[in-house]
Design an enzyme around this catalytic site. Structure first.
Site, short mmCIF file in Angstrom:
data_model
loop_
_atom_site.label_atom_id
_atom_site.label_comp_id
_atom_site.label_asym_id
_atom_site.label_seq_id
_atom_site.Cartn_x
_atom_site.Cartn_y
_atom_site.Cartn_z
N VAL A 133 0.86 -1.20 0.00
CA VAL A 133 0.00 0.00 0.00
C VAL A 133 0.89 1.24 0.00
CG1 VAL A 133 -1.85 1.23 1.20
CG2 VAL A 133 -1.73 -1.26 1.35
N GLU B 289 0.93 -4.28 -10.89
CA GLU B 289 -0.51 -4.08 -10.68
C GLU B 289 -1.19 -4.05 -12.03
OE1 GLU B 289 -1.66 -0.76 -8.28
OE2 GLU B 289 -0.57 -1.43 -6.53
N HIS C 281 -3.11 8.11 -7.15
CA HIS C 281 -4.57 8.31 -7.14
C HIS C 281 -4.88 9.72 -6.64
CE1 HIS C 281 -6.21 4.42 -8.33
NE2 HIS C 281 -5.22 3.85 -7.67
ZN LIG Z 1 -4.43 1.99 -8.23
#
Ligand SMILES: [Zn+2]
Length: 190
Positions: A95, A159, A103
Site C-alpha cells: 500500500v 498491478e 490516485h
Molecule cells: Zn491503483
C-alpha cells in the site's frame, strides 16, 4: 496541467495537494450494474476513459472504474488500516503511504471488468480484458503504471489493474519504448 507528473515513494505529493480540473464521475457498478460508483477524476482523463470503455465494449469487453481519485487523508487511512491488519512490513510493500499514491493526482484509475454478468475483481494478467488494456490503453492516453519486472524502478509491485493517464503522446512513447513513467520523465529532463 502536466499529465506526466511523477508521483512515487521518492516524489511525494503534499498533504494539501488537490488537483485541478476534476469532474464528478458516476459509473455503474455491481454485478447487475444497478449500483453507482461516485467519485472524482481529472476531466480529460475521464473523457479518455469513456472513449476507451466504448472501444473495449466494441471488442466485447466490459471495463469499469473501481477506484479513481483518493485524498491524502484517505490514502493515509488505507495505509494505517493495512498496518493494523497485516503489519508495517506488509503495508509498505503493498500500500502506498500518503503522498506516494498517484490516485491523489486524479489521473489514475483501477479497472475492473464484467464477464458473463459477473464483476471480476481479482484482475489477472491472463484475463482477456486486461490483455486488451495492455495493448490498447496507450491509444487513449493511459499507461500500465506498475509493469511486471519493473518493481525496482517504480517501487511498486506489478498491478495489472492500475492505469495512469499521461496523455496520448507520452503514452504512445512510453508504450513503444517499454518504459516506466520514471524512465520517461528522467529521459525528458536529461
Ligand atoms: Zn491503483
Amino acid at each position: 496541467m502536466d499529465y506526466t507528473i511523477l508521483v512515487n515513494k521518492q516524489h511525494l505529493l503534499a498533504e494539501d495537494y488537490v488537483p485541478e480540473n476534476m469532474v464528478e464521475i458516476h459509473e455503474p457498478t455491481g454485478s447487475k450494474l444497478d449500483k453507482t460508483y461516485i467519485n472524482r477524476l481529472n476531466e480529460t482523463a475521464y473523457k479518455a476513459f469513456k472513449t476507451m470503455q466504448k472501444a473495449a465494449l466494441n471488442s466485447g469487453y466490459e471495463i469499469f472504474i473501481d477506484s479513481s481519485y483518493r485524498t491524502y487523508e484517505y490514502q493515509k487511512m488505507l495505509f494505517n488500516s493495512c498496518v493494523a491488519e497485516k503489519g508495517r512490513e506488509y503495508a509498505i510493500k503493498f500500500v502506498a503511504v500518503a503522498g506516494a499514491s498517484e490516485h491523489q493526482t486524479g489521473l489514475a484509475i483501477d479497472v475492473i471488468f464484467r464477464r458473463n454478468n459477473e464483476m471480476i475483481e481479482e484482475q489477472n494478467e491472463s484475463d482477456a480484458e486486461i490483455k486488451w488494456l495492455f495493448t490498447n490503453a496507450h491509444k487513449y492516453g493511459f499507461i500500465l503504471r506498475y509493469p511486471k519486472a519493473k518493481e525496482s524502478i517504480t517501487g511498486f509491485n506489478f498491478e495489472p489493474w492500475h492505469f495512469r493517464y499521461v496523455g496520448e503522446k507520452a503514452a504512445a512513447e512510453i508504450y513503444a519504448l517499454g518504459l516506466t513513467l520514471e524512465e520517461y520523465v528522467a529521459g525528458k529532463t536529461q
